[in-house]
Design a protein around this motif. Structure first.
Motif, PDB file in Angstrom:
ATOM      1  N   VAL A 106       6.353  -4.484  -8.997  1.00 48.21           N
ATOM      2  CA  VAL A 106       6.139  -3.868  -7.660  1.00 48.21           C
ATOM      3  C   VAL A 106       4.754  -2.943  -8.039  1.00 48.21           C
ATOM      4  O   VAL A 106       4.570  -2.366  -8.835  1.00 48.21           O
ATOM      5  CB  VAL A 106       7.267  -2.712  -7.433  1.00 48.21           C
ATOM      6  CG1 VAL A 106       6.814  -1.933  -6.336  1.00 48.21           C
ATOM      7  CG2 VAL A 106       8.642  -3.456  -7.159  1.00 48.21           C
ATOM      8  N   THR A 107       3.899  -3.256  -7.217  1.00 45.65           N
ATOM      9  CA  THR A 107       2.673  -2.667  -7.374  1.00 45.65           C
ATOM     10  C   THR A 107       2.114  -1.932  -5.991  1.00 45.65           C
ATOM     11  O   THR A 107       2.294  -2.521  -4.852  1.00 45.65           O
ATOM     12  CB  THR A 107       1.501  -3.701  -7.607  1.00 45.65           C
ATOM     13  OG1 THR A 107       1.859  -4.487  -8.739  1.00 45.65           O
ATOM     14  CG2 THR A 107       0.077  -3.249  -7.626  1.00 45.65           C
ATOM     15  N   VAL A 108       2.047  -0.682  -6.334  1.00 39.43           N
ATOM     16  CA  VAL A 108       1.627   0.249  -4.992  1.00 39.43           C
ATOM     17  C   VAL A 108       0.148   0.388  -5.153  1.00 39.43           C
ATOM     18  O   VAL A 108      -0.055   1.328  -6.161  1.00 39.43           O
ATOM     19  CB  VAL A 108       2.725   1.517  -4.799  1.00 39.43           C
ATOM     20  CG1 VAL A 108       2.197   1.952  -3.662  1.00 39.43           C
ATOM     21  CG2 VAL A 108       3.980   0.762  -4.949  1.00 39.43           C
ATOM     22  N   GLN A 158       0.855  -1.250   0.067  1.00 42.31           N
ATOM     23  CA  GLN A 158       0.060  -0.006  -0.041  1.00 42.31           C
ATOM     24  C   GLN A 158       0.809   1.225  -0.015  1.00 42.31           C
ATOM     25  O   GLN A 158       2.195   1.164   0.366  1.00 42.31           O
ATOM     26  CB  GLN A 158      -0.778   0.046   1.148  1.00 42.31           C
ATOM     27  CG  GLN A 158      -1.976  -1.070   1.073  1.00 42.31           C
ATOM     28  CD  GLN A 158      -2.957  -0.965   2.581  1.00 42.31           C
ATOM     29  OE1 GLN A 158      -2.337  -0.604   3.417  1.00 42.31           O
ATOM     30  NE2 GLN A 158      -4.115  -1.168   1.874  1.00 42.31           N
ATOM     31  N   THR A 159       0.247   2.364  -0.375  1.00 41.53           N
ATOM     32  CA  THR A 159       0.963   3.825  -0.365  1.00 41.53           C
ATOM     33  C   THR A 159       1.632   3.806   1.075  1.00 41.53           C
ATOM     34  O   THR A 159       1.003   3.616   2.060  1.00 41.53           O
ATOM     35  CB  THR A 159      -0.075   4.827  -0.475  1.00 41.53           C
ATOM     36  OG1 THR A 159      -0.343   4.685  -1.914  1.00 41.53           O
ATOM     37  CG2 THR A 159       0.652   6.082  -0.447  1.00 41.53           C
ATOM     38  N   GLY A 160       2.859   4.084   0.958  1.00 46.34           N
ATOM     39  CA  GLY A 160       3.655   4.446   2.088  1.00 46.34           C
ATOM     40  C   GLY A 160       4.467   3.132   2.635  1.00 46.34           C
ATOM     41  O   GLY A 160       5.294   3.239   3.685  1.00 46.34           O
ATOM     42  N   GLY A 161       4.234   1.988   2.044  1.00 40.24           N
ATOM     43  CA  GLY A 161       5.082   0.820   2.290  1.00 40.24           C
ATOM     44  C   GLY A 161       6.482   1.048   1.893  1.00 40.24           C
ATOM     45  O   GLY A 161       6.705   1.806   1.237  1.00 40.24           O
ATOM     46  N   SER A 162       7.109  -0.442   2.008  1.00 42.96           N
ATOM     47  CA  SER A 162       8.470  -0.424   1.705  1.00 42.96           C
ATOM     48  C   SER A 162       8.458  -1.868   1.239  1.00 42.96           C
ATOM     49  O   SER A 162       7.807  -2.754   1.485  1.00 42.96           O
ATOM     50  CB  SER A 162       9.379  -0.337   2.816  1.00 42.96           C
ATOM     51  OG  SER A 162       9.199   0.964   3.552  1.00 42.96           O
ATOM     52  N   LEU A 163       9.555  -1.817   0.222  1.00 41.33           N
ATOM     53  CA  LEU A 163      10.086  -2.988  -0.361  1.00 41.33           C
ATOM     54  C   LEU A 163      11.570  -3.237  -0.529  1.00 41.33           C
ATOM     55  O   LEU A 163      12.099  -1.889  -0.755  1.00 41.33           O
ATOM     56  CB  LEU A 163       9.249  -3.268  -1.721  1.00 41.33           C
ATOM     57  CG  LEU A 163       7.824  -3.699  -1.866  1.00 41.33           C
ATOM     58  CD1 LEU A 163       7.370  -3.988  -2.943  1.00 41.33           C
ATOM     59  CD2 LEU A 163       7.870  -5.324  -1.143  1.00 41.33           C
ATOM     60  N   VAL A 189      12.838   9.814  -6.810  1.00 39.47           N
ATOM     61  CA  VAL A 189      12.995   8.714  -5.735  1.00 39.47           C
ATOM     62  C   VAL A 189      14.041   9.022  -4.914  1.00 39.47           C
ATOM     63  O   VAL A 189      14.306   8.191  -3.740  1.00 39.47           O
ATOM     64  CB  VAL A 189      13.421   7.421  -6.342  1.00 39.47           C
ATOM     65  CG1 VAL A 189      12.463   7.013  -7.494  1.00 39.47           C
ATOM     66  CG2 VAL A 189      14.768   7.333  -6.955  1.00 39.47           C
ATOM     67  N   LYS A 190      14.681  10.177  -4.797  1.00 42.38           N
ATOM     68  CA  LYS A 190      15.668  10.684  -3.989  1.00 42.38           C
ATOM     69  C   LYS A 190      14.967  10.828  -2.611  1.00 42.38           C
ATOM     70  O   LYS A 190      14.021  11.416  -2.435  1.00 42.38           O
ATOM     71  CB  LYS A 190      16.328  12.156  -4.377  1.00 42.38           C
ATOM     72  CG  LYS A 190      17.243  11.884  -5.535  1.00 42.38           C
ATOM     73  CD  LYS A 190      17.795  13.335  -6.056  1.00 42.38           C
ATOM     74  CE  LYS A 190      18.670  13.040  -6.953  1.00 42.38           C
ATOM     75  NZ  LYS A 190      19.231  14.422  -7.355  1.00 42.38           N
ATOM     76  N   GLY A 191      15.671  10.390  -1.664  1.00 39.71           N
ATOM     77  CA  GLY A 191      14.981  10.530  -0.176  1.00 39.71           C
ATOM     78  C   GLY A 191      14.080   9.265   0.157  1.00 39.71           C
ATOM     79  O   GLY A 191      13.785   9.036   1.288  1.00 39.71           O
ATOM     80  N   ARG A 192      13.744   8.757  -0.912  1.00 45.29           N
ATOM     81  CA  ARG A 192      13.011   7.218  -0.639  1.00 45.29           C
ATOM     82  C   ARG A 192      13.476   6.076  -0.889  1.00 45.29           C
ATOM     83  O   ARG A 192      13.202   5.042  -0.429  1.00 45.29           O
ATOM     84  CB  ARG A 192      11.574   7.593  -1.396  1.00 45.29           C
ATOM     85  CG  ARG A 192      10.771   8.648  -0.937  1.00 45.29           C
ATOM     86  CD  ARG A 192       9.460   8.713  -1.901  1.00 45.29           C
ATOM     87  NE  ARG A 192       9.754   8.824  -3.381  1.00 45.29           N
ATOM     88  CZ  ARG A 192       9.024   7.821  -4.200  1.00 45.29           C
ATOM     89  NH1 ARG A 192       8.521   6.766  -3.377  1.00 45.29           N
ATOM     90  NH2 ARG A 192       9.146   7.811  -5.515  1.00 45.29           N
ATOM     91  N   SER A 221      11.333   3.055   0.127  1.00 44.04           N
ATOM     92  CA  SER A 221      10.428   3.367   1.324  1.00 44.04           C
ATOM     93  C   SER A 221       9.451   4.446   0.639  1.00 44.04           C
ATOM     94  O   SER A 221       9.806   5.106  -0.372  1.00 44.04           O
ATOM     95  CB  SER A 221      11.195   3.835   2.267  1.00 44.04           C
ATOM     96  OG  SER A 221      12.301   2.843   2.867  1.00 44.04           O
ATOM     97  N   ASP A 222       8.444   4.694   1.705  1.00 42.82           N
ATOM     98  CA  ASP A 222       7.439   5.605   1.202  1.00 42.82           C
ATOM     99  C   ASP A 222       7.039   5.445  -0.146  1.00 42.82           C
ATOM    100  O   ASP A 222       6.868   6.605  -0.963  1.00 42.82           O
ATOM    101  CB  ASP A 222       7.902   7.323   1.515  1.00 42.82           C
ATOM    102  CG  ASP A 222       6.725   8.044   1.411  1.00 42.82           C
ATOM    103  OD1 ASP A 222       7.204   9.263   0.937  1.00 42.82           O
ATOM    104  OD2 ASP A 222       5.657   7.881   1.645  1.00 42.82           O
ATOM    105  N   LEU A 223       6.687   4.295  -0.551  1.00 39.97           N
ATOM    106  CA  LEU A 223       6.095   4.022  -1.871  1.00 39.97           C
ATOM    107  C   LEU A 223       4.819   4.775  -2.239  1.00 39.97           C
ATOM    108  O   LEU A 223       4.209   4.849  -1.601  1.00 39.97           O
ATOM    109  CB  LEU A 223       6.138   2.495  -2.062  1.00 39.97           C
ATOM    110  CG  LEU A 223       7.417   1.668  -2.232  1.00 39.97           C
ATOM    111  CD1 LEU A 223       7.309   0.315  -1.939  1.00 39.97           C
ATOM    112  CD2 LEU A 223       7.996   2.036  -3.706  1.00 39.97           C
TER     113      LEU A 223
END
Length: 121
Positions: A117-119, A12-17, A61-64, A81-83
């Motif tokens: 990757v699915t967000v 989900q949005t905000g998740g990490s992989l 994607v910088k910072g994430r 992170s923070d996908l």
């Protein structure tokens, strides 16, 4: 040399992989990640030069996202992170023996299979 990418999934949005890319041999001093969203072209995401002190990211994607490699230099990781939904894509790892412009697909000679990757929002 072969590349094997893994680690994709649905979050989900905000998740990490964390994506991993293992190469069967050495000889490449630049490793990169690219992605291709449905209906869009392939775009560069991040790159790293062996032994890992130089890293590069696209602005969105910088910072994430964080790219790193293991000490042996045969596995590269992409910590995401923070996908966001716009990060949804098939992610590909690629290797180059001497890329100068690390964001250009033509600089890479070896490509792995993609990992999805699915967000979701």
């Amino acid at each position: 040399v072969q590349l094997q990418a893994s680690g994709g999934g649905a979050v989900q949005t905000g998740g990490s992989l964390r994506l991993s890319c293992a190469q069967s041999g050495r000889g490449h001093n630049v490793m990169g990640w690219f992605r291709q969203a449905p209906g869009k072209g392939r775009e560069w995401v991040a790159a790293i030069r062996w032994p890992g002190t130089n890293t590069y990211y696209r602005d969105s994607v910088k910072g994430r996202f964080s790219i790193s490699m293991n000490n042996a230099g045969d596995t590269v990781y992409l910590q995401m992170s923070d996908l966001k939904p716009e990060d949804t894509a098939v992610y590909y790892c690629a290797a180059s023996s001497g890329a100068i412009v690390v964001s250009l697909p033509n600089e890479y000679t070896t490509w792995g299979q993609g990992t999805l990757v699915t967000v979701s929002s």
